[in-house]
Design an enzyme around this catalytic site. Sequence first.
Site, PDB file in Angstrom:
ATOM      1  N   HIS A 106      50.747  -3.763   0.731  1.00  0.00           N
ATOM      2  CA  HIS A 106      49.647  -4.213   0.275  1.00  0.00           C
ATOM      3  C   HIS A 106      48.799  -3.134  -0.349  1.00  0.00           C
ATOM      4  CE1 HIS A 106      49.915  -7.229   4.142  1.00  0.00           C
ATOM      5  NE2 HIS A 106      50.556  -7.729   2.830  1.00  0.00           N
ATOM      6  N   GLU A 134      45.312  -1.611   0.644  1.00  0.00           N
ATOM      7  CA  GLU A 134      45.050  -0.920   2.044  1.00  0.00           C
ATOM      8  C   GLU A 134      45.564   0.501   1.777  1.00  0.00           C
ATOM      9  OE1 GLU A 134      47.524  -3.663   4.685  1.00  0.00           O
ATOM     10  OE2 GLU A 134      46.173  -5.334   4.158  1.00  0.00           O
ATOM     11  N   HIS A 153      49.654  -0.289   7.279  1.00  0.00           N
ATOM     12  CA  HIS A 153      48.749  -1.193   6.762  1.00  0.00           C
ATOM     13  C   HIS A 153      47.201  -0.802   7.157  1.00  0.00           C
ATOM     14  CE1 HIS A 153      51.402  -4.656   5.698  1.00  0.00           C
ATOM     15  NE2 HIS A 153      52.156  -3.783   6.336  1.00  0.00           N
ATOM     16  N   GLU A 160      48.140  -1.002  11.903  1.00  0.00           N
ATOM     17  CA  GLU A 160      46.995  -1.396  11.523  1.00  0.00           C
ATOM     18  C   GLU A 160      45.712  -0.171  11.378  1.00  0.00           C
ATOM     19  OE1 GLU A 160      46.608  -3.849   9.518  1.00  0.00           O
ATOM     20  OE2 GLU A 160      48.220  -5.256   9.987  1.00  0.00           O
TER      21      GLU A 160
END
Length: 878
Positions: A409, A412, A505, A577
Amino acid sequence: MFPALEMQLKQETHRLPDPYEDFMYHHLQYYGYFKAQRGSLPNSATYQHIQKNNPRYLLNGSLGEKDDLLPDTLQKEKLLYSHMLSSPRLRSRQLLYDELDEVNPRLREPRELFSILSTKRPLQAPRWPTECEVIKENIHHIEWAPPQPEYLYQPTGNEKVPEIVGEEKGTVVYQLDSVPTEGSYFTSSRVGGKRGIIKQLAVTLQGPEDNTLLFESRFESGNLQKAVRVDTYEYELTLRTDLYTNKHTQWFYFRVQNTRKDATYRFTIVNLLKPKSLYTVGMKPLLYSQFDANTRNIGWRREGNDIKYYKNNTDDGQQPFYCLTWTIQFPYDQDTCFFAHFYPYTYTDLQCYLLSVANNPIQSQFCKLRTLCRSLAGNTVYLLTITNPSQTPQEAAAKKAVVLSARVHPGESNGSWVMKGFLDFILSNSPDAQLLRDIFVFKVLPMLNPDGVIVGNYRCSLAGRDLNRHYKTILKESFPCIWYTRNMIKRLLEEREVLLYCDFHGHSRKNNIFLYGCNNNNHKYWLHERVFPLMLSKNAPDKFSFHSCNFKVQKCKEGTGRVVMWRMGILNSYTMESTFGGSTLGSKKGTHFTIEDLKSLGYHVCDTLLDLCDPDQTKFTQCLAELKELLQQKIHKKFNELGRDKDLEGSWSDISLSDIESSTSGSDSSLSDGLPVHLANIADELNQKKKMLKRKKKKSLQTRKQRNEQYQRKNLMRKLKLTEDTAERAGFASTLQKQPNFFKNSENSSSLPVKNENPRLNETNFNRRDKDTPLDSSMVTLILPKNKERIQINFNRRDKDTPLDPSMTTLILPKNKEKMQNKKPGFTVSCSPKRTINCSQEPALGVKPNWPRSRYPATKRGCVAMAAYPSLHIHTYP
């Protein structure tokens, strides 16, 4: 010296160029491998002569260190052709000789099909879609860690909610002309983006007193589309959506110039799409002052007041938008400043880092840089293989593998900073790093979506789709980065065990750092996938939250990297994350994460790997025991919420863990699933054509006359069936065998005139057949003298043992049907002389009659000639 050789050289200079040499010259010069002139190398004939006299010279490019042992002839040859050795076009020699080993030469490292970083060439320039305008300035930011903690903003509840004015009442001071949106798709790319002169989009200042801000975002990772000045120091900003889509506006990165020191500016982003954001719980935007960076070595820092995240009241009828507003005071007059959602990390930043690794003589020994593939735009996707050289093949085969990736992504960027911290540590001379390189083979993909990073997308690639939903794809050309990654890991699994897979991420709605994993249904390894996250939380207690981890495999996440790799057999498969905000744990509570905080997490990943693989399994068993206790507490809490009592002493381990896990609250990319944009357009066109064809084939409603005709056909078929049953009971088989003159009157009967008053009345096509019966057709015409009606029946099936030729059979029914039924069984059959059908012999041969069924009530399978009345004539037309 050598007159014959000199004469040959003179002849070669006047000879036409060798075709192969000419081809290779243009080929290598086109790809930039050699910069020399055409005449700096002799042609192939000269090479053959040199190789014949001195093969060692041609292979190595030098005569070695023992030139004094060579004959005088070769020594003179060396002097004659010494100018050839210095040619830069000789760099492609594949065979190398060590100083102490001239007997066993080794091959040079193979060149990739795609370009790799070279210490002697400039970096590969990023390739942009040809629709994008790109400024020529190089944007670079320094790394800097603030000396004091940067605390989260504490909302007061009195934050101003500005009304959205728009360009009708404001003044547009910056706007991109052409932005690829939904409906269009990527076609081509080039270095520098759009051809032609770059337009000056910012307004022209009227003088030194004009305090209008000058905006710009046409650089790597920038994504501002429009800026509207609605007051002296107030601006409304519109972010550009991900290219070839109309969604995913969350990341922002742009530049402002012509600032004023003592003024309070307000910026409002008007088209954000997420209903929840960390800005509601105190996250601040990032500010970078070029003057501070040049004079005081200060980089990105958190700034902003009066921060508010709220729903946009303007409704366009499509999708709701949300606004982010904040105020700020710039530190200097006439400064150049940047705003960003998070610390940027561009494709050029990555290449600079990899170039430093390639130039490092120590790191380049155990870190091999290769090209995994090219992206849609032609940018290189890099693959790093990090491991210490093994002493024996057995030692090399025993190493387990670890696969790490980031930036699938593009918005990010926190994933890149964690990756950089990991690389800094694993490439260092630390004893722990050396031990990890001894026992593991690291496969590292530092930037999986370079195209999205370059153009400033938040979530998608240039295919207009979320790559982290397509790890099961078979579309190699549309999703090359993901296809090659999965293929590489599949080959790696065939070679060795992969202990860990982790994709880095960023998270926009939760604080802290946590992992998403997968539940293992095998009780032999029950809860083992949770050991690594628990160990990581103990190694980084002020950053990593184990309670925020989730191990539920949702159906909408089946195409993510962690789920696909887990199903391929990697037990420890995770998505890491990292928050865009800060921490709520320990000493970091209430503060933003800095670059150093994220880089330190990369070190903690390495430290936790050593704990996980420690030969002393004390830590591992302790974590398993703690996990079982935590799970018992979680199950108790879940049943208490449901108002149930359950004894968990003996059966608690049989409860499905998915039932007690909550769903992950990551970004919803379901709208970015499916085929890439250009293939989706083709699929839509095909679906529309199919719908049109179905509409054309749809049967119209029958009229009353058509329904009556259909009823009459069905009624007649019912009567034929009853007659067939009567004929079988009467013993027609014996009568048929007694007919000696079976084919006598075929020609006479075939000339019988037939009248058809209503030809379309009773036409029926029998198009059904059995699987084992080949097709043929015959037309049977039934003539009723009383009503003068003809029924034509097309039989499309025959028995495989009785080949049939197309023919016309006429069945004439007598006028007085009742009298015929009272007569004794018997009839006359006239057929074509080419074929004899003896219905009475079929049962004797053991062949079951197999006649076609119509969509009407089926007749009993038998001889059609007997399906009418006891006495009738069958006329067969050739």
